[in-house]
Design a protein around this motif. Structure first.
Motif, PDB file in Angstrom:
ATOM      1  N   ALA A 316       0.954  -1.146   0.175  1.00  0.00           N
ATOM      2  CA  ALA A 316      -0.090   0.153  -0.291  1.00  0.00           C
ATOM      3  C   ALA A 316       0.669   1.177  -0.003  1.00  0.00           C
ATOM      4  O   ALA A 316       0.704   2.138  -0.632  1.00  0.00           O
ATOM      5  CB  ALA A 316      -0.950  -0.017   1.255  1.00  0.00           C
ATOM      6  N   ALA A 317       1.866   1.301   0.754  1.00  0.00           N
ATOM      7  CA  ALA A 317       2.796   2.296   0.686  1.00  0.00           C
ATOM      8  C   ALA A 317       3.457   2.552  -0.541  1.00  0.00           C
ATOM      9  O   ALA A 317       3.718   3.869  -1.212  1.00  0.00           O
ATOM     10  CB  ALA A 317       4.070   2.112   1.660  1.00  0.00           C
ATOM     11  N   LEU A 318       3.935   1.501  -1.445  1.00  0.00           N
ATOM     12  CA  LEU A 318       4.219   1.823  -2.673  1.00  0.00           C
ATOM     13  C   LEU A 318       3.280   2.446  -3.563  1.00  0.00           C
ATOM     14  O   LEU A 318       3.456   3.185  -4.487  1.00  0.00           O
ATOM     15  CB  LEU A 318       4.766   0.242  -3.387  1.00  0.00           C
ATOM     16  CG  LEU A 318       5.907  -0.143  -2.623  1.00  0.00           C
ATOM     17  CD1 LEU A 318       6.457  -1.740  -3.241  1.00  0.00           C
ATOM     18  CD2 LEU A 318       7.491   0.731  -2.887  1.00  0.00           C
ATOM     19  N   GLY A 319       2.105   2.071  -3.518  1.00  0.00           N
ATOM     20  CA  GLY A 319       1.092   2.553  -4.152  1.00  0.00           C
ATOM     21  C   GLY A 319       0.883   3.879  -3.776  1.00  0.00           C
ATOM     22  O   GLY A 319       0.764   4.607  -4.875  1.00  0.00           O
ATOM     23  N   ARG A 320       1.084   4.308  -2.626  1.00  0.00           N
ATOM     24  CA  ARG A 320       0.916   5.777  -2.314  1.00  0.00           C
ATOM     25  C   ARG A 320       1.978   6.576  -3.034  1.00  0.00           C
ATOM     26  O   ARG A 320       2.183   7.657  -3.071  1.00  0.00           O
ATOM     27  CB  ARG A 320       0.818   6.115  -0.920  1.00  0.00           C
ATOM     28  CG  ARG A 320      -0.532   5.494  -0.080  1.00  0.00           C
ATOM     29  CD  ARG A 320      -0.640   6.052   1.293  1.00  0.00           C
ATOM     30  NE  ARG A 320       0.555   5.370   2.167  1.00  0.00           N
ATOM     31  CZ  ARG A 320       0.392   4.534   2.812  1.00  0.00           C
ATOM     32  NH1 ARG A 320      -0.749   3.603   2.509  1.00  0.00           N
ATOM     33  NH2 ARG A 320       1.312   3.846   3.372  1.00  0.00           N
ATOM     34  N   ARG A 321       3.296   5.748  -3.101  1.00  0.00           N
ATOM     35  CA  ARG A 321       4.336   6.542  -3.767  1.00  0.00           C
ATOM     36  C   ARG A 321       4.207   6.530  -5.276  1.00  0.00           C
ATOM     37  O   ARG A 321       5.276   7.371  -5.929  1.00  0.00           O
ATOM     38  CB  ARG A 321       5.836   5.537  -3.459  1.00  0.00           C
ATOM     39  CG  ARG A 321       6.893   6.253  -3.548  1.00  0.00           C
ATOM     40  CD  ARG A 321       7.973   5.322  -3.792  1.00  0.00           C
ATOM     41  NE  ARG A 321       7.929   5.278  -5.401  1.00  0.00           N
ATOM     42  CZ  ARG A 321       9.411   4.698  -6.080  1.00  0.00           C
ATOM     43  NH1 ARG A 321      10.182   3.826  -5.351  1.00  0.00           N
ATOM     44  NH2 ARG A 321       9.321   4.456  -7.482  1.00  0.00           N
ATOM     45  N   GLY A 322       3.314   5.937  -5.773  1.00  0.00           N
ATOM     46  CA  GLY A 322       3.036   6.051  -7.362  1.00  0.00           C
ATOM     47  C   GLY A 322       3.045   4.813  -8.065  1.00  0.00           C
ATOM     48  O   GLY A 322       2.947   4.768  -8.946  1.00  0.00           O
ATOM     49  N   ILE A 323       3.398   3.568  -7.260  1.00  0.00           N
ATOM     50  CA  ILE A 323       3.850   2.374  -8.169  1.00  0.00           C
ATOM     51  C   ILE A 323       2.366   1.955  -8.202  1.00  0.00           C
ATOM     52  O   ILE A 323       1.537   1.861  -7.419  1.00  0.00           O
ATOM     53  CB  ILE A 323       4.601   1.412  -7.334  1.00  0.00           C
ATOM     54  CG1 ILE A 323       6.002   1.966  -6.926  1.00  0.00           C
ATOM     55  CG2 ILE A 323       4.642   0.059  -7.868  1.00  0.00           C
ATOM     56  CD1 ILE A 323       6.784   2.461  -8.072  1.00  0.00           C
ATOM     57  N   ASP A 352      -7.179   0.596  -4.406  1.00  0.00           N
ATOM     58  CA  ASP A 352      -5.844   0.615  -4.531  1.00  0.00           C
ATOM     59  C   ASP A 352      -5.231  -0.222  -5.691  1.00  0.00           C
ATOM     60  O   ASP A 352      -4.302  -0.018  -6.150  1.00  0.00           O
ATOM     61  CB  ASP A 352      -5.111  -0.139  -3.389  1.00  0.00           C
ATOM     62  CG  ASP A 352      -5.378   0.701  -2.049  1.00  0.00           C
ATOM     63  OD1 ASP A 352      -5.581   1.996  -1.941  1.00  0.00           O
ATOM     64  OD2 ASP A 352      -5.455   0.280  -1.028  1.00  0.00           O
ATOM     65  N   ILE A 353      -6.195  -1.157  -6.410  1.00  0.00           N
ATOM     66  CA  ILE A 353      -5.767  -2.190  -7.302  1.00  0.00           C
ATOM     67  C   ILE A 353      -6.218  -1.739  -8.770  1.00  0.00           C
ATOM     68  O   ILE A 353      -7.314  -1.520  -8.936  1.00  0.00           O
ATOM     69  CB  ILE A 353      -6.163  -3.626  -7.135  1.00  0.00           C
ATOM     70  CG1 ILE A 353      -6.021  -3.992  -5.526  1.00  0.00           C
ATOM     71  CG2 ILE A 353      -5.701  -4.668  -7.849  1.00  0.00           C
ATOM     72  CD1 ILE A 353      -4.587  -3.956  -5.220  1.00  0.00           C
ATOM     73  N   ALA A 440      -5.980   3.464 -11.752  1.00  0.00           N
ATOM     74  CA  ALA A 440      -7.247   2.931 -11.250  1.00  0.00           C
ATOM     75  C   ALA A 440      -8.517   3.606 -11.830  1.00  0.00           C
ATOM     76  O   ALA A 440      -9.416   3.170 -12.289  1.00  0.00           O
ATOM     77  CB  ALA A 440      -7.219   2.907  -9.618  1.00  0.00           C
ATOM     78  N   LEU A 441      -8.522   4.988 -12.057  1.00  0.00           N
ATOM     79  CA  LEU A 441      -9.268   5.711 -12.498  1.00  0.00           C
ATOM     80  C   LEU A 441      -9.490   5.513 -14.213  1.00  0.00           C
ATOM     81  O   LEU A 441     -10.741   5.576 -14.845  1.00  0.00           O
ATOM     82  CB  LEU A 441      -9.030   7.255 -12.515  1.00  0.00           C
ATOM     83  CG  LEU A 441      -9.195   7.591 -11.146  1.00  0.00           C
ATOM     84  CD1 LEU A 441      -8.682   9.299 -10.928  1.00  0.00           C
ATOM     85  CD2 LEU A 441     -10.446   7.855 -10.525  1.00  0.00           C
ATOM     86  N   ASN A 442      -8.333   5.111 -14.627  1.00  0.00           N
ATOM     87  CA  ASN A 442      -8.468   4.687 -16.145  1.00  0.00           C
ATOM     88  C   ASN A 442      -9.407   3.412 -16.297  1.00  0.00           C
ATOM     89  O   ASN A 442     -10.038   3.163 -17.463  1.00  0.00           O
ATOM     90  CB  ASN A 442      -7.091   4.342 -16.657  1.00  0.00           C
ATOM     91  CG  ASN A 442      -6.619   5.376 -17.596  1.00  0.00           C
ATOM     92  OD1 ASN A 442      -7.105   6.513 -17.586  1.00  0.00           O
ATOM     93  ND2 ASN A 442      -5.313   5.500 -17.988  1.00  0.00           N
ATOM     94  N   ALA A 443      -9.324   2.535 -15.336  1.00  0.00           N
ATOM     95  CA  ALA A 443     -10.479   1.613 -15.494  1.00  0.00           C
ATOM     96  C   ALA A 443     -11.782   2.034 -15.325  1.00  0.00           C
ATOM     97  O   ALA A 443     -12.658   1.531 -16.056  1.00  0.00           O
ATOM     98  CB  ALA A 443     -10.009   0.367 -14.094  1.00  0.00           C
TER      99      ALA A 443
END
Length: 636
Positions: A316-323, A352-353, A440-443
């Motif tokens: 989740a932290a990587l996701g917040r970093r932009g991964i 997040d996914i 995620a918004l692109n989905a």
């Protein structure tokens, strides 16, 4: 932690290297060197792989690798580290040419004349200094103010060297942090004595990090890396220092090479950007289809559940970093998604996914689907799966995908992923932090497209607004990052350092634009960078489109047409009457081969001195109508 613990072991690495040397064709030998660089290796094996790759490259093999010129200016001996740096580069799809300045001559190389360095024309300069060279001689009873003044003076010297490197070579500078080399004098009291050797080294490193942030200099932070990996004993070994002035032991060359190569990959734009996660026994303990929601191990209360929770928190932290985060699991989709929706201890949420794939198909096919859905290359993916058989299948079927070797205990998964430095970066901005969410918004946009009855109606419903503005100092880091990372929608794939982009941005005769796009779903962030400039090979009034790149996540939304309108207007303001577009084909940018023709450009003869294989296209600004699109354009 064992060196290169994220890489799998090869049962017969030495024999495989020997066999590779006998391959008749240089491209095949280079490809095998790249493959073998993906296995755990010691100093000797690393040197043999480097020789294999270097020989193949000297015969003209390129292997689709991104070339990068690295100069190392050091106060200690580094020649024994060069093979490991080059092999680390192979693992990151970078072909490194390395120039090592004479030992201890870093000041002379930058402040004086160094014809060999000038001829090499480095794109990246590593200033590899050591604590002995940077020793600050003060009485042990010197006060805090005296130490602060001495440290500040040393940092000002470094700033001058960094600026000189940027100004003279237009190179990205990397500064190596210092590893304390002298024995402690005070034991645990050492840090409380301002002028003690360890305290001074720590203070220098803190000041180096702060100054590097201000100056746009990257860090090879071996002080942190060595301490984190438990390898500090291999740095500043007194025997190696006195015998050969080596700060880094040959034993640790593979570790050092990977750390430096990770930075090179970030600068070259080959860092990974998507973490794909298995579910059962990777994000939670047990099999949710068998054990049920209440039966899986996750969360507080027991060591196993807490370890899986820590893994989720790291992802989740990587996701917040932009991964970008994705899921690839052999599971029933509704059952798998139920955990995200209803398990109270889940740190990762379904939102997040960016791409969630849970079915009973083979995972190689699912990974292809994920890459296609996200519109990124397979070489952007890192796949994490607890099952060794699945890992081996993906390594064999999809060698472009990074697959870390994992330990038995999930508690060590985050450290392994971090140590592999798949997601090394050369910058971090607010746009980077929002990237994962934008995918995620692109989905959601894709779902809206499926429900639309016609494309024009869908595009109109997006309510798109594009903000175009000249690149300023605030945009430079992200614009430079986009230039060096974008491979598919990139007409010329030219790579520039931040010093280069600064020159374009400040040139009154050139156009350098950053473009952002938002719609009813959210902000896509910085999605395009354009550089257009006069060129002596062109006719008067013609302006060359040096660089045109765009994020693939906004393809098919008429951004190209809107961008052309803005560019033509800006070029006309500078007196241009025509734009000349250049397309230089690469291994990955075939999708834009027809870009200029689609926009109404007319093919023209290449100007004198043009690169072989490049095509050129002319657009008469005054004679062509403004492109039609559904995007509202705002100038900032």
């Amino acid at each position: 932690m064992e060196q290169l613990a994220w890489l799998p072991t090869h049962p017969e690495l030495g024999a495989a290297i020997t066999a590779a040397r006998k391959l008749p064709e240089a491209p095949a030998r280079l490809a095998e060197a790249v493959r073998l660089a993906g296995f755990r290796r010691d100093f000797t094996a690393t040197g043999r792989i480097d020789k294999l790759a270097q020989a193949a490259r000297q015969e003209g093999a390129a292997g689709g690798l991104t070339p990068l010129r690295l100069a190392i200016l050091a106060s200690h001996t580094v020649d024994h580290l060069v093979p490991a740096v080059r092999v680390g580069g192979l693992g990151r799809r970078v072909a490194l040419d390395v120039h090592v300045a004479p030992y201890g001559q870093y000041r002379q190389a930058l402040l004086g004349e160094d014809p060999m360095l000038a001829e090499f024309a480095p794109q990246l300069i590593l200033l590899a200094l050591d604590a002995m060279d940077s020793r600050i001689e003060l009485p042990l009873d010197a006060g805090d103010a005296d130490v602060a003044g001495a440290v500040a003076a040393r940092i000002e010297e470094l700033r001058a060297l960094w600026r000189r490197a940027k100004a003279r070579y237009g190179a990205q500078v990397v500064q190596q942090t210092l590893v304390a080399a002298e024995p402690q004098l005070f034991g645990s009291f050492e840090a409380l004595v301002p002028a003690s050797p360890y305290a001074v080294t720590e203070r220098l490193n803190t000041a180096i990090r702060a100054a590097a942030r201000e100056e746009g200099v990257l860090l090879l932070d071996i002080a942190w890396q060595a301490a984190r990996a438990g390898l500090a004993a291999g740095f500043a070994d007194p025997v190696r220092w006195h015998q050969a002035k080596q700060v880094v032991s040959p034993v640790l060359a593979p570790f050092y090479g990977e750390a430096l190569a990770a930075i090179c990959g970030a600068v070259a734009g080959t860092a990974r950007k998507c973490l794909v996660l298995d579910l059962d026994n990777t994000l939670w303990g047990g099999v949710i289809g068998d054990d049920g929601l209440d039966g899986i191990k996750l969360g507080q209360g027991n060591a196993t559940g807490e370890a899986f929770l820590a893994m989720q928190r790291y992802a989740a932290a990587l996701g917040r970093r932009g991964i970008i985060l994705a899921v690839c699991s052999k599971n029933t989709e509704a059952v798998a998604e139920d955990a995200f929706a209803n398990h109270p201890e889940m740190a990762l949420k379904r939102g997040d996914i960016a791409c969630f794939v849970a079915n009973w198909n083979d995972k190689a096919g699912n990974l292809r689907h994920i890459a296609k859905t996200l519109n990124i290359g397979l070489d952007s993916l890192v796949f994490v799966d607890d099952n060794p058989a699945e890992r081996e299948i993906i390594r064999r079927e999809l060698p472009e995908v990074a697959v870390p070797e994992l330990p038995e205990d999930v508690a060590n998964y985050p450290e392994i992923i971090a140590a592999a430095a798949y997601f090394e970066t050369a910058t971090f901005t607010a746009d980077d932090a929002a990237r994962g969410r934008s995918y995620a918004l692109n989905a959601e946009r894709a779902a809206a497209l499926e429900q639309a009855t016609d494309l024009a109606g869908y595009l109109r419903s997006l309510a798109m607004t594009m903000v175009a503005k000249p690149v300023d100092s605030g945009d430079l880091p992200r614009a430079t990052q986009l230039i060096n990372k974008t491979n598919q929608f990139n007409l010329t794939t030219r790579r520039y350092t931040e010093a280069d982009t600064q020159r374009f941005a400040s040139d009154p005769d050139s156009v350098m634009l950053s473009l952002r796009l938002r719609d009813r779903f959210g902000d896509n962030g910085l999605i395009s960078v354009i550089i257009a400039r006069p060129d002596p090979a062109l006719a008067p009034g013609e302006m060359l489109i040096d660089t045109w790149l765009m994020s693939c996540r906004v393809l098919g939304r008429q951004v190209e047409e809107a961008t052309l309108g803005v560019l033509a207007e800006q070029a006309a303001r500078r007196g241009a009457t025509a734009l000349v577009g250049e397309y230089r084909p690469s291994a990955k940018n075939g999708m834009v081969a027809g870009h200029y023709e689609k926009l109404g450009f007319q093919r023209m003869n290449p100007p004198e001195g043009a690169e072989t294989g490049a095509t050129f296209w002319r657009y008469d600004i005054s004679a062509v109508q403004a492109p039609d699109h559904f995007i509202e354009v705002e100038a900032a």
